[in-house]
Design a protein around this motif. Structure first.
Motif, PDB file in Angstrom:
ATOM      1  N   ASN A 209     -19.954  30.193   1.064  1.00  0.00           N
ATOM      2  CA  ASN A 209     -21.453  29.593   1.689  1.00  0.00           C
ATOM      3  C   ASN A 209     -22.077  28.885   0.318  1.00  0.00           C
ATOM      4  O   ASN A 209     -21.929  29.256  -0.802  1.00  0.00           O
ATOM      5  CB  ASN A 209     -22.049  30.778   2.051  1.00  0.00           C
ATOM      6  N   THR A 210     -22.562  27.748   0.590  1.00  0.00           N
ATOM      7  CA  THR A 210     -23.216  26.709  -0.361  1.00  0.00           C
ATOM      8  C   THR A 210     -24.236  27.830  -1.403  1.00  0.00           C
ATOM      9  O   THR A 210     -24.360  27.289  -2.479  1.00  0.00           O
ATOM     10  CB  THR A 210     -23.904  25.633   0.058  1.00  0.00           C
ATOM     11  N   ALA A 211     -24.936  28.643  -0.669  1.00  0.00           N
ATOM     12  CA  ALA A 211     -25.752  29.501  -1.597  1.00  0.00           C
ATOM     13  C   ALA A 211     -25.072  30.301  -2.740  1.00  0.00           C
ATOM     14  O   ALA A 211     -25.970  30.408  -3.803  1.00  0.00           O
ATOM     15  CB  ALA A 211     -26.195  30.730  -0.554  1.00  0.00           C
ATOM     16  N   GLU A 212     -23.716  30.512  -2.716  1.00  0.00           N
ATOM     17  CA  GLU A 212     -23.150  30.991  -3.732  1.00  0.00           C
ATOM     18  C   GLU A 212     -22.928  30.222  -4.968  1.00  0.00           C
ATOM     19  O   GLU A 212     -22.577  30.572  -6.020  1.00  0.00           O
ATOM     20  CB  GLU A 212     -21.748  31.561  -3.330  1.00  0.00           C
ATOM     21  N   ILE A 213     -23.175  28.792  -4.599  1.00  0.00           N
ATOM     22  CA  ILE A 213     -23.238  27.833  -5.896  1.00  0.00           C
ATOM     23  C   ILE A 213     -24.087  28.239  -6.952  1.00  0.00           C
ATOM     24  O   ILE A 213     -23.950  28.138  -8.130  1.00  0.00           O
ATOM     25  CB  ILE A 213     -23.192  26.486  -5.358  1.00  0.00           C
TER      26      ILE A 213
END
Ligand SMILES: [Zn+2]
Length: 241
Positions: A209-213
């Motif tokens: 998920n892009t939030a993990e970036i």
């Protein structure tokens, strides 16, 4: 041929395997979680733990001469003597380093979506991600940072799927929607999709998920040539270097 466990599950950080080959280049296993340097992404580091508990340090991972071969490069060449063909090992990657590769690699896909120009160079390490775009326009650092922050904050799911050349041919709209044209000839390609953001063929490792970036900064924008703009990304929480 080494079974590439990291292709279908990038979250696997260790696995049981057996030694299949040992030579001056390094060790090969029947299966591995170690990603070999390729597609711009750095190779994994880590260790192989032998049945008797001895630990063999792996300094890098590279593709072998034969397609499908993955070579685990020994930090200490003398360790070759400890590795017998057929011996069971526990293969364990450097988790912190790989997590950084996964976050940066996914971030490069966001950058591709924000800067819709062909990419002609890419380097993903645990300290930075660097992309070269074939373009002549100037780039605005604060606009890119704001775009990245938005896409990370929107928490887009990241998924992958294999597709055959025949399925690609049957879906011309799919190819049109991709930011990079898929390679042909191997029979199948792996597509990486960031829902609503980016779709392209890619064999690297990504977060789910892009939030993990997490928070990113544009460390540098450089005019490498008349037709190349280089963008270097770093994590906001990382020490400048
Ligand atoms: Zn990718």
């Amino acid at each position: 041929m080494t079974e590439e466990l990291f292709r279908d599950d990038a979250t696997l950080m260790e696995c049981e395997a057996h030694v299949t080959q040992v030579d001056e280049r390094g060790v090969q296993l029947d299966r591995t979680v170690f990603y070999p340097h390729g597609g711009g992404q750095a190779g994994d580091r880590g260790e192989l733990v032998l049945a008797d508990g001895r630990v063999i340090v792996i300094a890098d991972t590279r593709k072998g001469e034969v397609p499908g071969d993955i070579v685990h490069v020994l930090a200490n060449a003398d360790d070759r003597a400890a590795l017998a063909i057929g011996a069971p090992v526990r293969a364990r990657i450097d988790v912190e380093r790989r997590r950084a590769h996964m976050r940066f690699h996914t971030a490069t896909h966001l950058l591709c979506a924000l800067i819709p120009h062909p990419v002609d160079g890419c380097s993903i390490t645990s300290d930075y991600a660097r992309l070269d775009f074939h373009m002549t326009d100037a780039l605005d650092k604060s606009v890119i940072e704001a775009g990245l922050e938005r896409l990370v904050g929107e928490a887009h799911p990241v998924s992958q799927r294999w597709i055959t050349d025949a399925e690609l041919d049957a879906n011309p709209g799919l190819v049109r929607s991709m930011s990079v044209q898929p390679p042909r000839g191997s029979g199948r390609v792996r597509l990486l999709e960031i829902e609503g953001v980016d779709l392209q063929p890619c064999g690297g490792t990504h977060v789910a998920n892009t939030a993990e970036i997490g928070a990113l900064v544009v460390r540098k924008i450089e005019k490498k040539s008349a037709s190349t703009r280089r963008v270097v990304l770093a994590f906001r929480d990382a020490p400048a270097g």
